[in-house]
Write an enzyme that holds these catalytic residues in place. Structure first.
Site, PDB file in Angstrom:
ATOM      1  N   HIS A 233       0.820  -1.219   0.000  1.00 24.57           N
ATOM      2  CA  HIS A 233       0.000   0.000   0.000  1.00 24.57           C
ATOM      3  C   HIS A 233       0.853   1.267   0.000  1.00 24.57           C
ATOM      4  O   HIS A 233       0.366   2.337   0.349  1.00 24.57           O
ATOM      5  CB  HIS A 233      -0.955  -0.003   1.201  1.00 24.57           C
ATOM      6  CG  HIS A 233      -2.040  -1.040   1.091  1.00 24.57           C
ATOM      7  ND1 HIS A 233      -2.858  -1.387   2.138  1.00 24.57           N
ATOM      8  CD2 HIS A 233      -2.447  -1.798   0.038  1.00 24.57           C
ATOM      9  CE1 HIS A 233      -3.719  -2.334   1.738  1.00 24.57           C
ATOM     10  NE2 HIS A 233      -3.474  -2.596   0.476  1.00 24.57           N
TER      11      HIS A 233
ATOM     12  N   ALA B 143       0.542  -9.860  18.432  1.00 18.31           N
ATOM     13  CA  ALA B 143       1.645 -10.257  17.553  1.00 18.31           C
ATOM     14  C   ALA B 143       2.992 -10.046  18.247  1.00 18.31           C
ATOM     15  O   ALA B 143       3.913 -10.849  18.085  1.00 18.31           O
ATOM     16  CB  ALA B 143       1.586  -9.439  16.263  1.00 18.31           C
TER      17      ALA B 143
HETATM   18  N1  APR Z   1      -1.447  -8.010  17.630  1.00 19.52           N
HETATM   19  C1  APR Z   1      -2.134  -8.687  16.667  1.00 19.52           C
HETATM   20  N2  APR Z   1      -3.263  -8.234  16.111  1.00 19.52           N
HETATM   21  C2  APR Z   1      -3.731  -7.044  16.537  1.00 19.52           C
HETATM   22  C3  APR Z   1      -3.087  -6.282  17.528  1.00 19.52           C
HETATM   23  C4  APR Z   1      -1.881  -6.819  18.091  1.00 19.52           C
HETATM   24  N3  APR Z   1      -1.197  -6.166  19.060  1.00 19.52           N
HETATM   25  N4  APR Z   1      -3.795  -5.156  17.742  1.00 19.52           N
HETATM   26  C5  APR Z   1      -4.841  -5.201  16.902  1.00 19.52           C
HETATM   27  N5  APR Z   1      -4.812  -6.331  16.171  1.00 19.52           N
HETATM   28  C6  APR Z   1      -5.715  -6.788  15.092  1.00 19.52           C
HETATM   29  C7  APR Z   1      -7.137  -6.277  15.194  1.00 19.52           C
HETATM   30  O1  APR Z   1      -7.910  -7.164  15.988  1.00 19.52           O
HETATM   31  C8  APR Z   1      -7.578  -6.282  13.733  1.00 19.52           C
HETATM   32  O2  APR Z   1      -8.172  -7.531  13.387  1.00 19.52           O
HETATM   33  O3  APR Z   1      -5.207  -6.260  13.889  1.00 19.52           O
HETATM   34  C9  APR Z   1      -6.269  -6.115  12.961  1.00 19.52           C
HETATM   35  C10 APR Z   1      -6.110  -4.759  12.285  1.00 19.52           C
HETATM   36  O4  APR Z   1      -7.109  -4.624  11.315  1.00 19.52           O
HETATM   37  P1  APR Z   1      -7.346  -3.255  10.530  1.00 19.52           P
HETATM   38  O5  APR Z   1      -7.406  -2.116  11.469  1.00 19.52           O
HETATM   39  O6  APR Z   1      -8.520  -3.463   9.636  1.00 19.52           O
HETATM   40  O7  APR Z   1      -6.005  -3.078   9.661  1.00 19.52           O
HETATM   41  P2  APR Z   1      -5.581  -3.784   8.296  1.00 19.52           P
HETATM   42  O8  APR Z   1      -6.123  -5.148   8.198  1.00 19.52           O
HETATM   43  O9  APR Z   1      -4.108  -3.586   8.174  1.00 19.52           O
HETATM   44  O10 APR Z   1      -6.288  -2.860   7.216  1.00 19.52           O
HETATM   45  C11 APR Z   1      -6.072  -3.111   5.856  1.00 19.52           C
HETATM   46  O11 APR Z   1      -7.256  -1.130   5.243  1.00 19.52           O
HETATM   47  O12 APR Z   1      -7.733   1.106   5.658  1.00 19.52           O
HETATM   48  C12 APR Z   1      -7.011   0.225   4.880  1.00 19.52           C
HETATM   49  O13 APR Z   1      -5.082   0.704   3.661  1.00 19.52           O
HETATM   50  C13 APR Z   1      -5.523   0.465   4.973  1.00 19.52           C
HETATM   51  O14 APR Z   1      -3.721  -1.132   4.886  1.00 19.52           O
HETATM   52  C14 APR Z   1      -4.977  -0.848   5.489  1.00 19.52           C
HETATM   53  C15 APR Z   1      -6.041  -1.836   5.075  1.00 19.52           C
END
Ligand code: APR
Length: 244
Positions: free
Chosen positions: A120, A231
């Site tokens: 991204h 994580a």
């Molecule tokens: N360890 C593991 N998982 C975690 C932690 C942690 N410490 N903290 C939060 N999470 C999990 C949450 O439960 C959630 O399921 O990480 C996930 C993050 O999800 P999103 O906020 O949706 O992020 P992501 O999946 O990276 O989003 C994808 O969406 O808005 C767009 O471009 C943006 O790259 C991003 C894409």
């Protein structure tokens, strides 16, 4: 988290010569960077269509730049956490390894990951909204930075909703996933395509699929293993069990 699963995943990683890891915002949560969709997520306070779409930038570039300059300032103060460090360790140890991140914060690079694709884009890249000019830039930018070549507005070097991925990324990702023994999905809600479907490609090619996330995702039941926890706690333990 089921301890027996942890031990099985450790054994699988230890014997693996080919791993693809996909990461999302959860990997950087331990560095203090808010995720997008959690209770305090960025998209709970802001509407992504107002800030992360190319038409939003055409209509209100000042608002979009205000948001990205704020994120650059916040993220610039954050440092890699043990999850980033563990993945950089895997990069050194596993003969065929690729880290595909949806994150734009640059923390995997800072942690020392080399075989990395930022699918991204990056907060630390700026590019012209009209010509081909682009540069890496971690400095504090003006409110509305302009292109030194053509004078049009610069934009953040990130992929917005509705835009194609960084050129070439999908081809490299598909090749690596198709030949991986193990596919890891870490810290992503698996709600954004195409990343959310990578596990299926891995499965179709015989890889073991493993999810590491603080909560279940729509893909959880389809993965071979799911380790639910932070994580930054789970990954260091997994990597510690891997021999060189
Ligand atoms: N360890 C593991 N998982 C975690 C932690 C942690 N410490 N903290 C939060 N999470 C999990 C949450 O439960 C959630 O399921 O990480 C996930 C993050 O999800 P999103 O906020 O949706 O992020 P992501 O999946 O990276 O989003 C994808 O969406 O808005 C767009 O471009 C943006 O790259 C991003 C894409």
């Amino acid at each position: 988290m089921v301890r027996a699963h942890m031990e099985m995943v450790k054994a699988l990683l230890d014997g693996s010569r080919s791993i693809v890891a996909l990461t999302g915002a959860g990997v950087s949560a331990g560095s203090g960077i808010p995720t997008f969709r959690g209770p305090d997520g960025l998209w709970k306070k802001q509407r992504p269509e107002d800030l992360a779409r190319v038409d939003a930038f055409s209509q209100h570039p000042e608002l979009v730049w205000e948001f990205y300059n704020w994120r650059r300032e916040k993220v610039g103060q954050c440092t890699p956490n043990p999850a980033h460090m563990a993945l950089a360790g895997m990069d050194k140890q596993v003969p065929n390894f690729l880290l595909i991140t949806q994150n734009v914060d640059g923390l995997h690079t800072q942690a020392g990951s080399h075989r990395l694709m930022e699918m991204h884009g990056s907060l630390w890249r700026v590019q012209c909204s009209v010509c081909t000019y682009a540069r890496e830039d971690r400095s504090s930018l003006p409110d509305m930075p302009v292109c030194p070549v053509c004078g049009h507005l610069l934009r953040p070097g990130v992929v917005w909703f509705g835009e194609p991925l960084v050129p070439g990324v999908l081809k490299v990702a598909i090749e690596a996933i198709s030949s991986a023994d193990i596919f890891l999905s870490i810290g992503t809600s698996n709600l954004v395509q195409p990343a959310a479907s990578f596990y299926q490609l891995a499965k179709d090619h015989g890889a073991v699929t493993i999810e590491i996330n603080s909560e279940p995702t729509p893909n959880t039941g389809l993965m071979d293993f799911a380790l639910h926890g932070k994580a930054e706690d789970i990954l260091p333990e997994l990597v510690l069990g891997m021999s060189d």
